[in-house]
Design a protein around this motif. Structure first.
Motif, short mmCIF file in Angstrom:
data_model
loop_
_atom_site.label_atom_id
_atom_site.label_comp_id
_atom_site.label_asym_id
_atom_site.label_seq_id
_atom_site.Cartn_x
_atom_site.Cartn_y
_atom_site.Cartn_z
N SER A 172 7.65 -0.67 -2.75
CA SER A 172 6.68 -1.69 -2.36
C SER A 172 5.29 -1.36 -2.88
CB SER A 172 6.67 -1.90 -0.86
OG SER A 172 6.41 -0.69 -0.20
N HIS B 167 9.96 -9.52 -2.04
CA HIS B 167 10.01 -9.93 -0.64
C HIS B 167 8.67 -9.69 0.05
CE1 HIS B 167 14.25 -10.68 -0.59
NE2 HIS B 167 14.64 -9.41 -0.75
N ASP B 168 8.44 -10.47 1.09
CA ASP B 168 7.25 -10.31 1.93
C ASP B 168 7.33 -8.99 2.70
OD1 ASP B 168 5.07 -10.56 3.57
OD2 ASP B 168 5.64 -12.52 4.40
N GLY B 169 6.28 -8.20 2.61
CA GLY B 169 6.20 -6.95 3.37
C GLY B 169 4.80 -6.77 3.92
N ILE C 103 7.53 -6.22 -1.48
CA ILE C 103 8.69 -5.35 -1.67
C ILE C 103 9.42 -5.79 -2.94
CG2 ILE C 103 10.87 -4.55 -0.67
CD1 ILE C 103 9.63 -5.52 2.10
#
Lengths: 322, 322
Positions: free
Chosen positions: A55, A126-128, A133
């Motif tokens: 990330s 992806h949302d992190g 991410i």
């Protein structure tokens, strides 16, 4: 239900208690520039298909490049690559300057000497929270058995194998040594290591002190009797007797002067290199038994012990005073 | 472009080169049952909001529970919690049996003695190939400075601090020793460690071999001349002379028999315990300099070296043969 805000500093400290390897992630910008950064947020995800993740902060300078990049490479750093980690952790500048790069899939910039490398195609972003991410499918990879660089509690560390060793045996009487007494372990390990070399030393008619003197003379090409005495931790008489004996054996020669200095003769060099080769063979032996990771950790810890616990004792590697 | 399929086994090996800490993740099923598993796929993600992630195989038995769970707890294991790791890595059975649990947010089952704990509310469940990536917002956490358990190359490991140590100095001539030659390090570390003890040994009129014999006699209360010779690696004559000297000093006494046996006198015990106390003080000194984590790692590695590289040499701790 409202909760007290989390203190960022203690949160970071708590996260630091989870040890990780260290990776450098690289890619190419659209204009072909090599881009890279240090990350310890790497981890494996999927086996089928093979996928890994890492990330990146949304505010990172390289975010626009990685957001666009179809491919990226993950380099798992080896224990001796701390400088690479530092280099890619800093912001700005040409991080790739003077590095020998290999070229991977889609011309990915690949570093050498790593513990493992994974060449990936980005599968998901992806949302992190304040990070993104990156999940990548691994298209190619290679790995070696190099000892890994570890990051723990804000410091670089090494790993040492833990399992497979029975408990140290206890002392038989209160106050006596148990099997894990450091003094016993150092003395026994030294004795075991040196035993076959010692046989050769004695077969040549040399004493243990004679062998030490020969080794010292490879570091300090000419040595006064005073230096010999102090570096060997001997009395003046013992040092003088040793120098005389070694001279009689034709291993060292005396160069007159004030003070006189002793150096290795050609025969002395031959004998010393022969004995040192035996000691190196012994080291290779240990490498076979303990493996590369543990041998490296052992040597690092011993070096730390010698340096940090022996400051009151002569530094054999220091340049001789003129 | 078609690529050759990735070999699952070598992929796992390559992934294993990235060292990680070890975590146990716990939650409660809808019916209140405590559920937990070992994972090393944990990592930090976000600082604001504070978030961590881990991933779980879609085929895991506990997947239905974690897919439903609003909360989960992450426990970062300490170096002495290998058995917890093993317990939660196995499938089935009551993994929580006989564990003292604390109760966290929403009655989360919390384990004790960990390096750190994070109590989280599930924020996202992301696609990760054959795994699901759980991202959780950290609501509460606590941490200690315990040494962490590490997993690397399929084995449990310890960490040893690396930073702050300059490079080993190189050999001055091809074929000679550099500062990280194991033979040099062992010999020098042993000499440094033993130096203040040795001063006491010599002040008592004892030789280094005499001190070794006294230490040996604390392990084997009565020793034949043959045993002394073999355990000390001496010739029969040297062993006999040493035993005679030590007898003359009143430190050991001979019990007649076939063969005769030697044991420590009361004076011998006093002298030995006094010298051993000096060696233990020296060890306490090293602990101060290297710290607990590194001293433990050093002793573990030396014990491994002594055990695994010295199988051809006498085992001092073995029960004496009758």
């Amino acid at each position: 239900m409202s909760r007290p805000a989390i203190d960022a500093r203690s949160f970071r400290t708590a996260l630091g208690s989870f040890a990780t390897g260290v990776t450098v992630i690289t890619t190419r910008a659209a204009d072909g520039t090599a881009v890279g950064l240090t990350a310890n947020s790497f981890n494996s995800v999927s086996l089928e298909p093979p996928m890994v993740l890492w990330s990146l902060s949304r505010s990172a300078k390289s975010m626009p490049v990685f957001e666009q990049a179809e491919y990226f490479a993950v380099h798992v750093l080896a224990a001796d690559q701390e400088t690479l980690s530092t280099r890619f952790a800093r912001s700005g500048g040409d991080k790739f300057a003077h590095l020998a790069l290999e070229s991977g899939i889609a011309n990915l910039p690949l570093l050498s000497g790593c513990a493992a490398r994974f060449q990936c195609r980005t599968s998901f972003r992806h949302d992190g929270g304040d990070h993104l991410i990156f999940v990548g499918e691994v298209l190619e990879f290679d790995s070696t058995e190099r000892a890994p660089l570890i990051y723990h509690a804000g410091q670089y560390a090494l790993s040492a194998r833990k399992g497979g060793l029975g408990k140290p045996r206890s002392a038989r009487m209160a106050g006596t040594f148990s099997e894990d007494h450091l003094g016993y372990l150092l003395s026994r390990a030294n004795q075991q290591f040196y035993r076959p070399v010692r046989q050769q030393v004695h077969a040549l008619g040399l004493t243990d002190e004679g062998y030490s003197l020969l080794c010292l003379l490879t570091l300090r090409h000419a040595m006064t009797p005073q230096e010999a005495m102090s570096l060997m931790g001997q009395s003046a008489n013992a040092a003088a007797a040793l120098l005389a004996d070694m001279g009689d054996m034709g291993l060292i020669a005396r160069k007159e002067g004030t003070p006189p200095r002793y150096h290795l003769t050609d025969k002395g060099w031959d004998v010393t290199l022969h004995l040192m080769a035996a000691s190196k063979a012994r080291e290779a032996d240990v490498l076979n038994v303990l493996g590369e990771v543990d041998t490296f950790a052992l040597k690092t810890l011993l070096l730390r012990l010698v340096r940090e616990h022996g400051a009151d004792q002569p530094d054999l590697w220091a340049e001789p005073e003129e």
